[in-house]
Design a protein around this motif. Structure first.
Motif, mmCIF file in Angstrom:
data_model
loop_
_atom_site.group_PDB
_atom_site.id
_atom_site.type_symbol
_atom_site.label_atom_id
_atom_site.label_comp_id
_atom_site.label_asym_id
_atom_site.label_seq_id
_atom_site.Cartn_x
_atom_site.Cartn_y
_atom_site.Cartn_z
ATOM 1 N N ARG A 485 46.532 -39.396 16.206
ATOM 2 C CA ARG A 485 47.000 -38.005 16.427
ATOM 3 C C ARG A 485 46.348 -37.065 15.402
ATOM 4 O O ARG A 485 45.926 -35.966 15.744
ATOM 5 N N LEU A 486 46.297 -37.507 14.163
ATOM 6 C CA LEU A 486 45.680 -36.697 13.116
ATOM 7 C C LEU A 486 45.297 -37.557 11.926
ATOM 8 O O LEU A 486 45.772 -38.691 11.791
ATOM 9 N N VAL A 487 44.450 -36.988 11.069
ATOM 10 C CA VAL A 487 44.026 -37.639 9.830
ATOM 11 C C VAL A 487 44.452 -36.757 8.670
ATOM 12 O O VAL A 487 44.234 -35.539 8.686
ATOM 13 N N VAL A 488 45.040 -37.372 7.642
ATOM 14 C CA VAL A 488 45.435 -36.653 6.441
ATOM 15 C C VAL A 488 44.589 -37.159 5.283
ATOM 16 O O VAL A 488 44.642 -38.344 4.933
ATOM 17 N N TYR A 508 34.421 -38.605 15.625
ATOM 18 C CA TYR A 508 35.660 -38.272 16.334
ATOM 19 C C TYR A 508 35.874 -36.754 16.255
ATOM 20 O O TYR A 508 36.785 -36.273 15.556
ATOM 21 N N PRO A 509 35.053 -35.981 16.948
ATOM 22 C CA PRO A 509 35.043 -34.517 16.777
ATOM 23 C C PRO A 509 36.333 -33.822 17.184
ATOM 24 O O PRO A 509 36.590 -32.698 16.748
ATOM 25 N N GLU A 510 37.158 -34.439 18.025
ATOM 26 C CA GLU A 510 38.343 -33.764 18.544
ATOM 27 C C GLU A 510 39.584 -33.985 17.690
ATOM 28 O O GLU A 510 40.606 -33.337 17.926
ATOM 29 N N LEU A 529 33.087 -26.916 6.504
ATOM 30 C CA LEU A 529 33.463 -28.052 7.354
ATOM 31 C C LEU A 529 34.372 -27.637 8.501
ATOM 32 O O LEU A 529 34.508 -28.372 9.495
ATOM 33 N N LYS A 530 35.017 -26.454 8.360
ATOM 34 C CA LYS A 530 35.921 -25.970 9.398
ATOM 35 C C LYS A 530 36.992 -27.007 9.734
ATOM 36 O O LYS A 530 37.159 -27.430 10.886
ATOM 37 N N LEU A 531 37.708 -27.456 8.694
ATOM 38 C CA LEU A 531 38.778 -28.428 8.901
ATOM 39 C C LEU A 531 39.910 -27.799 9.690
ATOM 40 O O LEU A 531 40.077 -26.575 9.718
#
Length: 581
Positions: A485-488, A508-510, A529-531
Motif C-alpha cells: 500500500r505504501l513505503v515509509v 514501482y512507480p505507482e 524526487l517528488k515523493l
C-alpha cells in the motif's frame, strides 16, 4: 622578564599564523588540523624559521596532549559503548588489530625490524577523530547509521592508543643495548599494580570528596584549578611509575566521568585543551621538512594511496563479515581511511625511543597531511562509490542472505497477509514506534533494516523484519513491494533516502512513498524526487512549539489547529515539492 620574551614572541607568531591559516582552510572546506600542520611547516625551522625555541614549544604542546586525553576520559561513557558494542568491540577492535598486524607483516617482508613496523602499523590503524567528527557534522551525518558506526570505531581507536603508549617504552627498551629482563617486567607489573590501587583510591574516595567540597564553594576558578590538578597530577603519578602521561590523564578523566561533575569539568577545560592542542599540531608541523616532497614525492604518494587502500579494504571487509550492509561498510571504510591526530603522539614517542627514523617520520607526516586534506573529498564521493560497490559485494550479499533467512521465515509465519501492507525501511526509534502501532491496529507490514543490532532487536520482538540494504532491488523484491500500500522511509540519512526512493520509483512507480528528514536543507536536497509525502522534523518541531505556546495563552484547540494548518501549507509549499499537506 627578558627570559620570557623569546617564548612569548614564539607563541605570538604561532597563534597569529594559526588564525590566518585556519580561516583560509575554513573557506577551502579543509580540516583545521591540516591547517595547523601546514602552519607549523611554514613558520618552523624548515620554512621561514620564525620560531626558535622548539624545545619550550614542545613542552607546552605536551600540556595539550594531557588535556586532550583527560577530556576523552571524561567523555568516555560505558552506557554509550554498550549501545554500540558490536561496532565498538567487534569492528573497532578487529580493525585496529588486523591493520597493525598487516602493516607489521608487510614491513617485515621488506626487511624492516618488527619493532619499527609495529609502530607504523599502530600509527596507520588510528583514524582522525577530529577530522571525521568535523566532516560528519558539516554533512549532518552524525546520527546516520554509518555516522554512528564510525563514531563507535573512533571511540575504540581513541582507547587503543592507551595500551600502545604503554607498550612503546617496553619495545623501546628491547631495541636498546640493554635487555628488557624478567626483573624489568616484574618491576613494570608492580608499578602498574600500584597505579591501579591509586586509581581505585582516587575514584572511590579522593576525587568524589574533593570535587564535592569544591563544588559547595560555588567558585568556578577553584573548580577549574582542581580539575587541572587532578588531570596533571594523575599524569605525573603515571609517569613516575614508569607508565605514560597519556594513560594517567585518561584515567583521571574516566574517574571524574563517574561523578556528577564530569560535564562541568569538560566545559571548563575545553578552551584550554583546544588552544594547547593547536599548539601541539603546529609544533608537529614544524618537524615537517618541505624538501621531503621534492626528494620523495613518489614515495609519499605511494604511501598515501597504500594507507587509503589498506584501511578501506580492511574496514569494509571486516564490516561485511560482521553482517553490516555493503553500503554502510563502504561508507564507514571511506570515512576512516585517513591517519589520525593520536598517531602524532605515537610517532613522537617512537622517535624518543629511536623506533622510527627521521626520514620515515617525515614521510609519515607528509602522508598524514595529504590524507587529512583529502578526507572531505573522499567522503563527498562516498555515497556514489558505496552504491556502485554494493552491486558487486558478493560477500555482503551472501551474509545478508544467510542472516535474512530467519527473517523471511518469520514473515511467512505471521498470520498477516503481505498484501496492501506497509513496507517500513529502518527500525530505529521512528520505525519501531510505527511498527508497534501497526501491530496494535492489525495493519500488515514488513520491515527492512541494514543495522544488524537493530535487526536482532526486531527479531527478538518477533517483528516481521528482514535484514538487508533497501537500496538494492534484490532486497526490495522480498518485501512483496508490488502489492504494498505504501513505503515509509524511517531513516535519518538523506542520501540513503535518495538512493532507496530512486530505486523504488524506478521499479514501482505507482507506490506511495512517505519519508522523513530532520532539516530543511535535507528536504531541499531531495525535493526533485517528488515523493508522495515528506515530514520535516525542523518544521514539525516549530509547529508543536507554536501550538504549546498558544495553549498556554488559552487559545481554543480549533483556533490552534487552524493556525498550524496555515503554517504547514505555507512552509511545505515553499519547498515546491508538490507534497500533500
Amino acid at each position: 622578564m627578558p627570559l620570557l620574551t623569546p617564548i612569548l614572541q614564539d607563541l605570538l607568531v604561532i597563534f597569529s599564523s594559526s588564525i590566518i591559516v585556519v580561516v583560509v582552510f575554513h573557506f577551502l572546506r579543509q580540516p583545521a588540523l591540516a591547517g595547523f600542520l601546514i602552519c607549523g611547516a611554514l613558520i618552523g625551522p624548515y620554512g621561514f624559521g620564525w620560531v626558535h625555541n622548539l624545545d619550550q614549544v614542545s613542552h607546552l604542546a605536551e600540556i595539550g596532549v594531557i588535556l586532550l586525553l583527560f577530556s576523552l576520559g571524561v567523555e568516555f561513557s560505558l552506557k554509550s559503548i554498550r549501545k554500540m558494542s558490536r561496532a565498538f568491540f567487534g569492528l573497532g577492535a578487529l580493525q585496529c588489530i588486523l591493520t597493525t598486524l598487516l602493516v607489521t607483516l608487510i614491513g617485515k617482508l621488506f626487511g624492516f625490524d618488527w619493532r619499527t613496523t609495529f609502530v607504523w602499523g599502530s600509527i596507520v590503524s588510528i583514524s582522525s577523530t577530529a577530522v571525521v567528527l568535523k566532516v560528519l557534522h558539516q554533512r549532518r551525518e552524525s546520527l546516520t547509521p554509518h555516522g554512528q558506526t564510525s563514531i563507535a570505531i573512533l571511540l575504540f581507536q581513541d582507547l587503543w592508543i592507551i595500551p600502545l603508549m604503554v607498550l612503546l617504552p617496553i619495545i623501546g627498551a628491547e631495541s636498546d643495548t640493554t635487555v628488557f629482563s624478567t626483573a624489568d617486567f616484574e618491576d613494570f607489573i608492580l608499578k602498574a599494580s600500584l597505579f591501579i590501587a591509586f586509581v581505585w583510591f582516587g575514584a572511590k574516595i579522593l576525587i568524589p570528596k574533593t570535587l564535592k567540597l569544591v563544588a559547595k564553594t560555588r567558585n568556578r576558578e577553584a573548580f577549574l584549578m582542581v580539575v587541572i590538578i587532578l588531570s596533571a597530577g594523575m599524569a605525573f603519578v603515571s609517569a613516575q611509575l614508569g607508565l605514560s602521561l597519556a594513560l594517567g590523564a585518561f584515567i583521571a578523566g574516566v574517574m571524574i566521568s563517574e561523578s556528577e561533575y564530569g560535564h562541568q569539568a569538560v566545559a571548563d577545560i575545553v578552551p584550554f585543551r583546544d588552544i594547547f592542542m593547536a599548539l601541539f599540531f603546529v609544533s608537529a608541523g614544524m618537524l615537517l621538512d618541505y624538501r621531503i616532497f621534492t626528494e620523495h614525492l613518489g614515495l609519499i604518494i605511494a604511501v598515501t594511496l597504500g594507507v587509503f587502500i589498506l584501511k578501506f579494504t580492511v574496514t569494509s571487509t571486516l564490516a561485511s563479515a560482521l553482517g553490516f550492509a555493503s553500503r554502510l561498510s563502504a561508507l564507514v571504510a571511506i570515512i576512516l581511511s585517513q591517519i589520525g591526530e593520536f598517531s602524532f603522539l605515537l610517532a613522537s614517542e617512537a622517535r624518543r625511543y629511536d623506533l622510527i627514523t627521521y626520514e620515515h617520520s617525515q614521510i609519515f607526516l607528509a602522508a598524514t597531511v595529504l590524507l587529512m586534506a583529502l578526507t572531505p573529498v573522499f567522503v563527498s564521493f562516498g555515497p556514489q562509490f558505496a552504491a556502485t560497490l554494493g552491486r558487486y559485494d558478493i560477500l555482503g550479499k551472501k551474509i545478508a542472505k544467510s542472516i535474512g533467512s530467519s527473517a523471511s521465515q518469520l514473515v511467512e509465519a505471521t498470520a498477516l497477509p503481505l498484501s496492501q501492507h506497509v513496507v517500513i525501511i529502518g527500525y530505529g526509534h521512528n520505525g519501531e514506534t510505527l511498527a508497534n502501532i501497526l501491530t496494535k491496529t492489525a495493519i500488515p507490514f514488513i520491515i527492512v533494516e541494514m543495522n544488524y543490532d537493530l535487526y536482532q532487536k526486531g527479531v527478538k520482538a518477533k517483528m516481521p523484519i528482514r535484514f538487508g540494504d533497501a537500496s538494492q532491488v534484490e532486497v526490495l523484491e522480498h518485501t512483496n513491494m508490488e502489492s504494498a500500500r505504501l513505503v515509509v522511509l524511517a531513516i535519518n540519512d538523506s542520501r540513503a533516502i535518495r538512493q532507496i526512493a530512486e530505486q523504488i520509483k524506478r521499479d514501482y512507480p505507482e507506490i506511495y512513498i512517505l519519508a522523513r528528514c530532520h532539516y530543511i536543507q535535507e528536504a531541499e536536497a531531495i525535493e526533485d524526487l517528488k515523493l508522495s509525502d515528506l515530514i520535516i522534523g525542523e518544521y514539525e518541531m516549530s509547529f508543536e512549539l507554536f501550538a504549546r505556546v498558544l495553549r498556554q495563552f488559552g487559545y481554543p484547540i480549533s483556533s490552534i489547529e487552524e493556525h498550524i494548518h496555515d503554517l504547514q501549507n505555507e512552509s511545505y509549499r515553499s519547498l515546491r515539492t508538490g507534497l500533500k499537506t
